[in-house]
Motif scaffolding. Sequence first.
Motif, PDB file in Angstrom:
ATOM      1  N   LEU A 134       0.800  -1.222   0.000  1.00 46.66           N
ATOM      2  CA  LEU A 134       0.000   0.000   0.000  1.00 46.66           C
ATOM      3  C   LEU A 134       0.837   1.277   0.000  1.00 46.66           C
ATOM      4  O   LEU A 134       0.470   2.242  -0.674  1.00 46.66           O
ATOM      5  CB  LEU A 134      -0.945   0.023   1.204  1.00 46.66           C
ATOM      6  N   HIS A 135       1.941   1.300   0.721  1.00 47.61           N
ATOM      7  CA  HIS A 135       2.697   2.557   0.806  1.00 47.61           C
ATOM      8  C   HIS A 135       3.331   2.960  -0.524  1.00 47.61           C
ATOM      9  O   HIS A 135       3.808   4.074  -0.659  1.00 47.61           O
ATOM     10  CB  HIS A 135       3.729   2.506   1.937  1.00 47.61           C
ATOM     11  N   THR A 136       3.270   2.077  -1.514  1.00 53.03           N
ATOM     12  CA  THR A 136       3.782   2.413  -2.846  1.00 53.03           C
ATOM     13  C   THR A 136       2.679   2.933  -3.765  1.00 53.03           C
ATOM     14  O   THR A 136       2.952   3.329  -4.890  1.00 53.03           O
ATOM     15  CB  THR A 136       4.451   1.188  -3.507  1.00 53.03           C
ATOM     16  N   GLN A 137       1.443   2.927  -3.285  1.00 50.00           N
ATOM     17  CA  GLN A 137       0.293   3.354  -4.090  1.00 50.00           C
ATOM     18  C   GLN A 137      -0.032   4.824  -3.826  1.00 50.00           C
ATOM     19  O   GLN A 137       0.395   5.396  -2.828  1.00 50.00           O
ATOM     20  CB  GLN A 137      -0.928   2.494  -3.762  1.00 50.00           C
ATOM     21  N   SER A 138      -0.842   5.388  -4.699  1.00 50.62           N
ATOM     22  CA  SER A 138      -1.248   6.785  -4.515  1.00 50.62           C
ATOM     23  C   SER A 138      -2.243   6.886  -3.356  1.00 50.62           C
ATOM     24  O   SER A 138      -2.949   5.924  -3.030  1.00 50.62           O
ATOM     25  CB  SER A 138      -1.891   7.333  -5.787  1.00 50.62           C
ATOM     26  N   THR A 139      -2.291   8.050  -2.766  1.00 49.99           N
ATOM     27  CA  THR A 139      -3.214   8.291  -1.661  1.00 49.99           C
ATOM     28  C   THR A 139      -4.656   8.072  -2.099  1.00 49.99           C
ATOM     29  O   THR A 139      -5.430   7.430  -1.395  1.00 49.99           O
ATOM     30  CB  THR A 139      -3.024   9.723  -1.112  1.00 49.99           C
TER      31      THR A 139
END
Length: 72
Positions: free
Chosen positions: A49-54
């Motif tokens: 998730l931390h690599t995805q856009s907000t």
Amino acid sequence: MQDKDVFSFVIYIIHACADKWNKLPSEVYKTLESNNCIDRFLVSNYDVLHTQSTAYIVDDIKEYLKVRGVSV
């Protein structure tokens, strides 16, 4: 270090959801916590998730809650 990164990520996402859904961060936290979204979704999937856009994550959380019968 990882725990601090995960904690910061969760706080950031709670505020992003609050902004998107026009709710207080405390309300969003209660909703996410009561539906196990923080531990079972955000923390357990942090690596991806931390690599995805907000925006993507906020939409994903909305879908996670929707499947559980929660509307935001």
